[in-house]
Write a protein that holds these residues in place. Sequence first.
Motif, PDB file in Angstrom:
ATOM      1  N   VAL A  52      19.244 -30.702 -25.945  1.00 14.14           N
ATOM      2  CA  VAL A  52      18.598 -32.166 -25.867  1.00 14.14           C
ATOM      3  C   VAL A  52      17.321 -31.855 -24.067  1.00 14.14           C
ATOM      4  O   VAL A  52      17.016 -33.105 -23.953  1.00 14.14           O
ATOM      5  N   LEU A  53      18.333 -31.275 -24.077  1.00 10.58           N
ATOM      6  CA  LEU A  53      17.607 -31.325 -21.596  1.00 10.58           C
ATOM      7  C   LEU A  53      16.026 -30.869 -22.129  1.00 10.58           C
ATOM      8  O   LEU A  53      14.937 -31.478 -21.929  1.00 10.58           O
ATOM      9  N   GLU A  54      15.678 -30.198 -23.749  1.00 10.86           N
ATOM     10  CA  GLU A  54      14.354 -29.416 -23.605  1.00 10.86           C
ATOM     11  C   GLU A  54      13.982 -31.045 -24.890  1.00 10.86           C
ATOM     12  O   GLU A  54      12.711 -31.730 -23.802  1.00 10.86           O
ATOM     13  N   ARG A 104       7.855 -36.582 -19.715  1.00  7.88           N
ATOM     14  CA  ARG A 104       6.193 -36.125 -19.200  1.00  7.88           C
ATOM     15  C   ARG A 104       5.534 -36.972 -20.406  1.00  7.88           C
ATOM     16  O   ARG A 104       4.534 -37.553 -19.459  1.00  7.88           O
ATOM     17  N   ALA A 105       6.307 -37.780 -21.307  1.00  9.22           N
ATOM     18  CA  ALA A 105       4.944 -38.485 -22.113  1.00  9.22           C
ATOM     19  C   ALA A 105       5.538 -40.074 -21.163  1.00  9.22           C
ATOM     20  O   ALA A 105       4.945 -41.105 -21.919  1.00  9.22           O
ATOM     21  N   GLY A 106       6.043 -40.049 -20.615  1.00  8.96           N
ATOM     22  CA  GLY A 106       6.472 -41.341 -19.877  1.00  8.96           C
ATOM     23  C   GLY A 106       7.066 -42.271 -20.256  1.00  8.96           C
ATOM     24  O   GLY A 106       7.010 -43.399 -19.904  1.00  8.96           O
ATOM     25  N   ARG A 107       8.497 -41.789 -20.958  1.00 12.43           N
ATOM     26  CA  ARG A 107       9.167 -43.439 -21.743  1.00 12.43           C
ATOM     27  C   ARG A 107      10.803 -42.761 -20.776  1.00 12.43           C
ATOM     28  O   ARG A 107      10.840 -41.671 -20.038  1.00 12.43           O
ATOM     29  N   ARG A 108      10.784 -43.888 -20.044  1.00 11.57           N
ATOM     30  CA  ARG A 108      11.976 -43.738 -19.673  1.00 11.57           C
ATOM     31  C   ARG A 108      13.698 -43.255 -20.348  1.00 11.57           C
ATOM     32  O   ARG A 108      13.468 -43.772 -21.682  1.00 11.57           O
ATOM     33  N   THR A 109      14.153 -42.411 -19.588  1.00  8.67           N
ATOM     34  CA  THR A 109      14.795 -41.555 -21.214  1.00  8.67           C
ATOM     35  C   THR A 109      16.098 -41.183 -20.055  1.00  8.67           C
ATOM     36  O   THR A 109      15.684 -41.070 -19.510  1.00  8.67           O
ATOM     37  N   ASP A 110      17.181 -41.453 -21.000  1.00  8.16           N
ATOM     38  CA  ASP A 110      18.708 -40.854 -20.659  1.00  8.16           C
ATOM     39  C   ASP A 110      19.282 -40.529 -21.635  1.00  8.16           C
ATOM     40  O   ASP A 110      18.625 -40.330 -22.419  1.00  8.16           O
ATOM     41  N   TYR A 111      20.519 -39.417 -20.896  1.00  7.05           N
ATOM     42  CA  TYR A 111      21.318 -38.753 -22.516  1.00  7.05           C
ATOM     43  C   TYR A 111      22.530 -38.546 -21.746  1.00  7.05           C
ATOM     44  O   TYR A 111      23.104 -38.957 -21.158  1.00  7.05           O
TER      45      TYR A 111
END
Length: 438
Positions: free
Chosen positions: A361-363, A370-377
């Motif tokens: 998941v971290l990768e 890096r692609a500029g997407r707002r991401t959480d997990y």
Amino acid sequence: MEKIPGVKYMRDFYPEEMRLRLWIEDHWRQASLRAGFQEWDSPIMEYLELYARKSGDEIVGQLFTIAPRDADAKDDKRMAIRPEMTPSLARMIAARQAALPKPIKWFCISRMCRSERGQRGRLREFWQWNVDVLGSPDPTADAEVISVAVNALSSMGLTSEEVEVRFNSRTLSAAILAAVGVSSEQQPGIYAALDKRGKIPAEALREMFAKVGLESAVVDRIEEAMGCKSLDELEAFASNQKLSGHKEALANLREVERALALLGAGDWCRFDPGIVRGLAYYTGPVFEIFDRKANLRALAGGGRYDNLLSVVGGQPMPGVGFGMGDVVLGELLKDLDKLPSSAMELDDFVIPLDDERKWDVLEIIAALRRAGRRTDYASAAGNLGKLMKRADQLGAARVVLVGGDEWTRGNLKIKDMKNRTEAEIAVKEFLTHPARSS
Ligand code: HAM
């Protein structure tokens, strides 16, 4: 242990409230940039003297003053938290006046404090948007700053049926007051009273007039002038009363009105001789912005201040601008049901389906970010229903599921939360094109 409360009438911004403030600031900033204004800011404190010299008694009475205690303090003068930006603007421009290209078109969005009794739309701490033009005596500059305010309000979804700009001119008021029999010593007292008109009971207003020492016949004539609803009506009143001395100011205000119409702000604006402004430094056209139902305090206020630069030690230079606060604006948007959504928005929420996958998941989140997407997990696998609910709360547009049979096949499962669709995509393909959903 007893909980310590926050200071009364100061502001806590929980994330939803912060999103609203940033949304307002964004509309302010975009409207300024669209009109060619440059952003500036000043320190949170100034020497008290700066306000004492130029803002007028009302603001000075609302200052939070500070006595510094550091090593330099004994030589330093008393300071105050900024209650407005105009004195700082004048000070900064005076310091580099010759070098700055004219006209100077600056805006700022800054935090300030006034020790005011808290009430609807008035707090001790607020954010204020200032838009100012310095170096142009032309009435088009007055109209331009007003139109920038109107454009920002319009971009927030407000209309000319809901909001109005009421404008007047201090020079015009001064000429009319002088002509009806108010002496120049009495004028500041009359302005202070007129500024309170509509905000305090009629009787209290009469008392303020009486304190200045006006005869009731003069008060009646002032009231009659205050009743004029357009520049034509005021002109007719002046000619009936055989007044003189107002013609130049009237012609100037007519040009402001003409420029406002050409800039597309005409429907938002009307002449109101009751607008005189509380601050001491205004010298020409002045204006305030209100909700049309007049339920709230002013959204914004401003005007021309052609003598301010000389008062702070600069060369004479004309200026015009306004300040708009975030508090009344927020109240108005709420009253009109026009608040933007305060929900959080996320592009992706990534969930491991078993604990082994939490490292993968971290990768994946790194590639998405890096692609500029707002991401959480989710940092660990768990009850999928609960994790999906969390994704919803965070406003995720997509959920990426890492694990299960899809993972064994070398794939990821992508859930589109809006359309409620699902797709499978190869991990390698996804890591090179993280925005792709199928
Ligand atoms: P002002 O009328 O004192 O003008 O303030 C402008 C706006 O700031 C008000 O209409 C209101 O929206 C907001 N405001 C003022 N005090 C408070 C408060 N205690 N709580 C919440 N909001 C407040 C000025 O400050 C001038 N310096 C504006 C200006 C700029 N004139 C020329 N350039």
